[in-house]
Design a protein around this motif. Structure first.
Motif, PDB file in Angstrom:
ATOM      1  N   VAL A   1       0.845  -1.199   0.000  1.00  0.00           N
ATOM      2  CA  VAL A   1       0.000   0.000   0.000  1.00  0.00           C
ATOM      3  C   VAL A   1       0.879   1.247   0.000  1.00  0.00           C
ATOM      4  N   LYS A   2       1.919   1.237   0.819  1.00  0.00           N
ATOM      5  CA  LYS A   2       2.831   2.385   0.890  1.00  0.00           C
ATOM      6  C   LYS A   2       3.488   2.635  -0.471  1.00  0.00           C
ATOM      7  N   TRP A   3       3.925   1.567  -1.126  1.00  0.00           N
ATOM      8  CA  TRP A   3       4.545   1.710  -2.435  1.00  0.00           C
ATOM      9  C   TRP A   3       3.575   2.356  -3.415  1.00  0.00           C
TER      10      TRP A   3
ATOM     11  N   CYS B   1       2.186   7.111  -6.705  1.00  0.00           N
ATOM     12  CA  CYS B   1       1.280   8.197  -7.098  1.00  0.00           C
ATOM     13  C   CYS B   1       1.874   9.560  -6.753  1.00  0.00           C
ATOM     14  N   ASN B   2       2.466   9.678  -5.587  1.00  0.00           N
ATOM     15  CA  ASN B   2       3.083  10.949  -5.194  1.00  0.00           C
ATOM     16  C   ASN B   2       4.233  11.328  -6.121  1.00  0.00           C
TER      17      ASN B   2
ATOM     18  N   SER C   1      -4.004   9.981  -4.982  1.00  0.00           N
ATOM     19  CA  SER C   1      -4.260   8.577  -4.653  1.00  0.00           C
ATOM     20  C   SER C   1      -5.274   8.483  -3.526  1.00  0.00           C
ATOM     21  N   TYR C   2      -6.104   7.456  -3.615  1.00  0.00           N
ATOM     22  CA  TYR C   2      -7.171   7.236  -2.652  1.00  0.00           C
ATOM     23  C   TYR C   2      -7.194   5.772  -2.238  1.00  0.00           C
ATOM     24  N   ASP C   3      -7.746   5.495  -1.078  1.00  0.00           N
ATOM     25  CA  ASP C   3      -7.969   4.118  -0.654  1.00  0.00           C
ATOM     26  C   ASP C   3      -9.305   3.671  -1.230  1.00  0.00           C
ATOM     27  N   ALA C   4      -9.278   2.692  -2.125  1.00  0.00           N
ATOM     28  CA  ALA C   4     -10.496   2.257  -2.806  1.00  0.00           C
ATOM     29  C   ALA C   4     -11.511   1.669  -1.837  1.00  0.00           C
ATOM     30  N   ALA C   5     -11.048   1.090  -0.731  1.00  0.00           N
ATOM     31  CA  ALA C   5     -11.972   0.525   0.246  1.00  0.00           C
ATOM     32  C   ALA C   5     -12.786   1.615   0.935  1.00  0.00           C
ATOM     33  N   VAL C   6     -12.265   2.837   0.937  1.00  0.00           N
ATOM     34  CA  VAL C   6     -12.954   3.953   1.599  1.00  0.00           C
ATOM     35  C   VAL C   6     -13.821   4.722   0.604  1.00  0.00           C
ATOM     36  N   VAL C   7     -13.257   5.090  -0.545  1.00  0.00           N
ATOM     37  CA  VAL C   7     -13.971   5.963  -1.486  1.00  0.00           C
ATOM     38  C   VAL C   7     -14.642   5.218  -2.629  1.00  0.00           C
ATOM     39  N   GLY C   8     -14.321   3.951  -2.829  1.00  0.00           N
ATOM     40  CA  GLY C   8     -14.891   3.203  -3.943  1.00  0.00           C
ATOM     41  C   GLY C   8     -14.192   3.526  -5.244  1.00  0.00           C
ATOM     42  N   ILE C   9     -14.803   3.096  -6.357  1.00  0.00           N
ATOM     43  CA  ILE C   9     -14.222   3.389  -7.664  1.00  0.00           C
ATOM     44  C   ILE C   9     -15.044   4.488  -8.329  1.00  0.00           C
TER      45      ILE C   9
END
Length: 120
Positions: free
Chosen positions: A81-83, A88-89, A95-103
Protein backbone atom coordinates in the motif's frame (compact mmCIF):
# COMPACT_ATOMS: atom_id res chain seq x y z
CA UNK A 1 -30.13 -25.64 21.13
CA UNK A 2 -30.55 -27.60 24.29
CA UNK A 3 -28.88 -26.86 27.57
CA UNK A 4 -26.50 -29.84 27.23
CA UNK A 5 -25.33 -28.76 23.76
CA UNK A 6 -23.24 -26.09 25.40
CA UNK A 7 -20.98 -28.72 26.96
CA UNK A 8 -20.55 -30.91 23.91
CA UNK A 9 -17.31 -30.75 22.02
CA UNK A 10 -17.27 -29.22 18.61
CA UNK A 11 -16.71 -31.70 15.79
CA UNK A 12 -13.08 -32.20 14.90
CA UNK A 13 -11.99 -30.36 11.83
CA UNK A 14 -9.43 -31.86 9.51
CA UNK A 15 -6.39 -29.83 8.56
CA UNK A 16 -6.41 -28.09 5.19
CA UNK A 17 -5.10 -30.19 2.35
CA UNK A 18 -1.51 -29.59 1.36
CA UNK A 19 -2.21 -29.74 -2.35
CA UNK A 20 -3.96 -26.81 -3.97
CA UNK A 21 -5.50 -28.94 -6.72
CA UNK A 22 -7.73 -30.80 -4.32
CA UNK A 23 -8.77 -27.82 -2.21
CA UNK A 24 -8.96 -25.23 -4.96
CA UNK A 25 -6.66 -22.87 -3.09
CA UNK A 26 -4.48 -20.52 -5.08
CA UNK A 27 -1.24 -18.76 -4.51
CA UNK A 28 -1.15 -15.01 -4.84
CA UNK A 29 1.32 -13.83 -7.47
CA UNK A 30 3.53 -10.98 -6.29
CA UNK A 31 4.10 -7.81 -8.27
CA UNK A 32 6.98 -7.98 -10.71
CA UNK A 33 8.96 -5.48 -12.77
CA UNK A 34 6.62 -5.83 -15.76
CA UNK A 35 3.67 -4.71 -13.62
CA UNK A 36 5.58 -1.69 -12.38
CA UNK A 37 6.79 -0.75 -15.87
CA UNK A 38 3.23 -1.00 -17.18
CA UNK A 39 1.95 1.39 -14.50
CA UNK A 40 4.71 3.90 -15.31
CA UNK A 41 4.10 3.76 -19.06
CA UNK A 42 0.31 3.89 -18.72
CA UNK A 43 0.53 6.93 -16.47
CA UNK A 44 2.86 8.79 -18.82
CA UNK A 45 0.58 8.24 -21.85
CA UNK A 46 -2.67 9.52 -20.30
CA UNK A 47 -3.94 12.66 -18.65
CA UNK A 48 -6.09 13.20 -15.60
CA UNK A 49 -5.00 9.94 -13.96
CA UNK A 50 -6.04 9.11 -10.41
CA UNK A 51 -4.85 6.16 -8.34
CA UNK A 52 -7.06 3.90 -6.23
CA UNK A 53 -5.19 1.58 -3.88
CA UNK A 54 -7.06 -1.68 -3.35
CA UNK A 55 -6.23 -3.74 -0.25
CA UNK A 56 -5.06 -7.33 -0.23
CA UNK A 57 -7.85 -9.90 -0.45
CA UNK A 58 -8.00 -13.67 -0.26
CA UNK A 59 -7.65 -13.81 -4.04
CA UNK A 60 -5.23 -11.00 -4.92
CA UNK A 61 -2.43 -9.00 -3.41
CA UNK A 62 -2.47 -5.21 -3.04
CA UNK A 63 -3.38 -3.62 -6.38
CA UNK A 64 -3.23 -0.13 -7.81
CA UNK A 65 -6.13 0.87 -10.03
CA UNK A 66 -5.31 3.81 -12.29
CA UNK A 67 -8.23 5.65 -13.90
CA UNK A 68 -7.76 8.30 -16.62
CA UNK A 69 -9.96 11.35 -17.20
CA UNK A 70 -12.19 9.49 -19.70
CA UNK A 71 -12.65 6.40 -17.49
CA UNK A 72 -10.05 4.23 -19.18
CA UNK A 73 -8.37 2.16 -16.50
CA UNK A 74 -5.73 -0.39 -15.66
CA UNK A 75 -5.09 -2.47 -12.56
CA UNK A 76 -1.82 -4.09 -11.52
CA UNK A 77 -0.37 -5.74 -8.45
CA UNK A 78 2.02 -3.64 -6.40
CA UNK A 79 4.45 -4.51 -3.60
CA UNK A 80 2.54 -2.69 -0.83
CA UNK A 81 0.00 0.00 0.00
CA UNK A 82 2.83 2.38 0.89
CA UNK A 83 4.55 1.71 -2.44
CA UNK A 84 1.31 2.49 -4.32
CA UNK A 85 0.82 5.84 -2.56
CA UNK A 86 4.52 6.69 -3.05
CA UNK A 87 4.24 5.84 -6.78
CA UNK A 88 1.28 8.20 -7.10
CA UNK A 89 3.08 10.95 -5.19
CA UNK A 90 6.21 10.62 -7.39
CA UNK A 91 4.06 10.91 -10.52
CA UNK A 92 1.91 13.73 -9.12
CA UNK A 93 -1.24 11.58 -9.19
CA UNK A 94 -3.87 11.89 -6.47
CA UNK A 95 -4.26 8.58 -4.65
CA UNK A 96 -7.17 7.24 -2.65
CA UNK A 97 -7.97 4.12 -0.65
CA UNK A 98 -10.50 2.26 -2.81
CA UNK A 99 -11.97 0.53 0.25
CA UNK A 100 -12.95 3.95 1.60
CA UNK A 101 -13.97 5.96 -1.49
CA UNK A 102 -14.89 3.20 -3.94
CA UNK A 103 -14.22 3.39 -7.66
CA UNK A 104 -15.16 6.42 -9.78
CA UNK A 105 -18.38 6.52 -11.78
CA UNK A 106 -16.47 7.46 -14.94
CA UNK A 107 -14.81 4.02 -14.86
CA UNK A 108 -18.20 2.29 -14.78
CA UNK A 109 -19.41 4.56 -17.59
CA UNK A 110 -16.32 3.70 -19.65
CA UNK A 111 -16.94 -0.03 -19.16
CA UNK A 112 -20.58 0.41 -20.19
CA UNK A 113 -19.58 2.33 -23.34
CA UNK A 114 -17.05 -0.35 -24.29
CA UNK A 115 -19.62 -3.09 -23.76
CA UNK A 116 -22.20 -1.32 -25.93
CA UNK A 117 -19.63 -0.84 -28.69
CA UNK A 118 -18.89 -4.56 -28.67
CA UNK A 119 -15.40 -4.31 -27.17
CA UNK A 120 -14.80 -6.67 -24.30
Amino acid sequence: MSWMDRFRRAPKMSRPARDGFRTGSTRVRAADSMDLEHLQTWTAERRGVEGFVEPRTAVSDVTLLLVAHDGEWTRRRVPSVKWAHDFCNRNQIPSYDAAVVGIPQRMRDYNRRKKLMGDA
